[in-house]
Scaffold this active site. Structure first.
Site, PDB file in Angstrom:
ATOM      1  N   CYS A   1      -5.761  -3.168   2.232  1.00  0.00           N
ATOM      2  CA  CYS A   1      -5.541  -3.101   3.675  1.00  0.00           C
ATOM      3  C   CYS A   1      -6.836  -3.255   4.480  1.00  0.00           C
ATOM      4  CB  CYS A   1      -4.796  -1.814   4.028  1.00  0.00           C
ATOM      5  SG  CYS A   1      -4.005  -1.837   5.658  1.00  0.00           S
TER       6      CYS A   1
ATOM      7  N   GLU B   1       0.829  -1.205   0.000  1.00  0.00           N
ATOM      8  CA  GLU B   1       0.000   0.000   0.000  1.00  0.00           C
ATOM      9  C   GLU B   1       0.868   1.260   0.000  1.00  0.00           C
ATOM     10  OE1 GLU B   1      -3.791   1.690   2.625  1.00  0.00           O
ATOM     11  OE2 GLU B   1      -2.343   0.349   3.555  1.00  0.00           O
TER      12      GLU B   1
ATOM     13  N   LYS C   1      -9.822   2.218  -2.636  1.00  0.00           N
ATOM     14  CA  LYS C   1     -10.106   1.631  -1.329  1.00  0.00           C
ATOM     15  C   LYS C   1     -11.465   2.097  -0.798  1.00  0.00           C
ATOM     16  CE  LYS C   1      -7.766   1.198   3.181  1.00  0.00           C
ATOM     17  NZ  LYS C   1      -6.502   1.552   3.889  1.00  0.00           N
TER      18      LYS C   1
END
Length: 263
Positions: free
Chosen positions: A134, A24, A97
């Site tokens: 994540c 990330e 995300k």
């Protein structure tokens, strides 16, 4: 960081790798440690300089690249994004995300809007690839949508720090791989960024791995303390084998799942 990852991409391609994914926000520090507007300067458009640079590298080496970056859609509209680049250098698209944490040393709502591009799956030279980033991994719905959209391999780039996260790291991605009959590549930042944050720095624990649709690791789990290039062979035929043994998709009951999407 860009030069380091270019070198790793060349090394991976020379070893026969067909796809590579980075952690990330790979090209700088994990700035969620603090809330500081100076880190907005890391954001760039897609396509932009980092995307174009790695698209040229992908074309040169014939390798698919999953490229997590800080995206500026327009001034003040910023996303935590992963760009998927095909082996001929074509930018196939992006994933933004969805789930944005806002916790001590993970102040991400200061930096990112929630993603709005759905859960795309990209038909690449290395297979059908999706991305979860994540914190997304804690939400099972996203994994299922990626599987329903045809994902064979889901990359899960992370900046994950010690604590309760360690146990979740061991179980969440294998559970997602089994429940959805697909491969998951869980790659995590490693090391202490005290050169940027001093005593506030988080010691990221690495432990990157690949896991198959049967829930077993493919090869060993990566180092908890050292930078590594991990290369693993994935047998995509295993997806059919596992899904035909465990008929989770046949036996799903979406008509019964209404409460999942209730506000």
């Amino acid at each position: 960081m860009i030069a380091l990852h270019e070198d790793w991409t060349r090394e991976a391609a020379a070893a026969g790798a067909k796809v590579i994914g980075f952690q990330e926000l790979f090209y700088g520090p994990y700035f969620g440690i603090t809330q500081d507007t100076k880190y907005y300067d890391y954001a760039e458009p897609v396509p932009g300089p980092t995307t174009q640079r790695f698209a040229a590298l992908a074309a040169e080496l014939g390798i698919v690249i999953v490229l997590p970056i800080y995206e500026e859609d327009q001034p003040g509209v910023l996303y935590n994004t992963a760009v998927v680049i095909d082996a001929d250098g074509t930018v196939l698209g992006s994933y933004r995300k969805h789930h944005i944490p806002h916790l001590p040393k993970f102040w991400e709502k200061f930096y990112f809007r929630p993603g709005n591009l759905g859960y795309p799956v990209f038909d690449t030279a290395a297979g059908k690839i999706g991305v979860n980033i994540c914190y997304d991994r804690h939400f099972p719905e996203g994994w299922r949508v990626l599987a329903l959209n045809g994902a064979e391999i889901v990359f899960n780039p992370n900046a994950t720090a010690p604590g309760i996260s360690n146990k979740l790291w061991e179980i969440e991605q294998p559970a997602a791989a089994v429940a959805n009959g697909m491969f998951v590549i869980a790659n995590n930042r490693v090391g202490l960024e005290d050169n940027e944050y001093g005593d506030e720095a988080v010691n990221f624990y690495g432990s990157s791995y690949a896991v198959g649709p049967d829930g077993n690791y493919v090869g060993e789990v990566g180092s908890t303390s050292e930078n590594q290039l991990l290369i693993r062979d994935l047998d995509l035929d295993q997806i059919r084998e596992v899904r035909e043994r465990w008929q989770f998709f046949r036996d799903r009951r979406p008509d019964a799942y209404g409460p999942i999407v209730a506000p």
